[in-house]
Scaffold this motif. Structure first.
Motif, PDB file in Angstrom:
ATOM      1  N   ALA A  61      -9.755   1.551   7.159  1.00  0.00           N
ATOM      2  CA  ALA A  61      -9.978   0.758   6.046  1.00  0.00           C
ATOM      3  C   ALA A  61     -10.845   1.589   5.179  1.00  0.00           C
ATOM      4  N   ALA A  90     -10.182  -2.444   1.315  1.00  0.00           N
ATOM      5  CA  ALA A  90      -8.953  -2.494   2.069  1.00  0.00           C
ATOM      6  C   ALA A  90      -9.228  -3.424   3.229  1.00  0.00           C
ATOM      7  N   VAL A  92      -7.239  -3.892   6.677  1.00  0.00           N
ATOM      8  CA  VAL A  92      -6.306  -3.277   7.804  1.00  0.00           C
ATOM      9  C   VAL A  92      -6.250  -4.464   8.799  1.00  0.00           C
ATOM     10  N   VAL A 106      -1.630  -2.861   5.750  1.00  0.00           N
ATOM     11  CA  VAL A 106      -2.740  -2.809   4.840  1.00  0.00           C
ATOM     12  C   VAL A 106      -2.711  -3.653   3.526  1.00  0.00           C
TER      13      VAL A 106
END
Length: 148
Positions: A61, A90, A92, A106
């Protein structure tokens, strides 16, 4: 890629190589060859661990969000826009797949507060074509991009 033909995104020349070594898998530590990375890794509680360290999903991430943000800044600069104040986060996710293994998903959350939504979406699409992480994951894992 608009005509359905696969685009070759492999590098034509390698200009940098990162090296890291895992010791002990998900309950050990990772180091980089240059010594700048030396982290304890641990399984998160959701996967049965104690969570007393970082994990590969957090590292992924961090890498994807910083790489995508850099691609976004680059395409913005090329188009004449200053993207100061922009961010990319992000998430993940990991879970079992149908092949008795595990897979990733993601979600990238992009904030471009100084641009109108149509222009922001255009730059995000361009960054998604440029970013090496996006190119590496395209067609392999689900990547969702949220613009807000």
């Amino acid at each position: 890629m608009t005509d359905g033909t696969a685009v070759d995104t492999r590098p034509t020349k390698i200009v940098y190589v990162a090296e890291a070594t895992a010791h002990g898998g998900r309950d050990g530590y990772v180091t980089s060859q240059d010594g700048r990375l030396d982290l304890k890794v641990a399984m998160p509680p959701e996967l049965g661990g104690d969570g007393a360290g970082t994990n590969p999903e957090q590292l992924f991430a961090a890498g994807y969000s910083s790489c995508f943000h850099n691609a976004l800044i680059m395409v913005g600069n090329r188009a004449g826009y200053d993207l100061s104040g922009s961010t990319v986060a992000a998430k993940v996710g990991i879970g079992p797949n149908r092949q008795r293994g595990y897979g990733l998903a993601v979600a990238l959350s992009v904030s471009l507060p100084v641009l109108d939504p149509d222009l922001a979406a255009k730059l995000v699409d361009e960054a998604h074509e440029v970013c090496p992480y996006s190119n590496a994951t395209r067609g392999n894992i689900d990547v969702t991009i949220l613009l807000g």
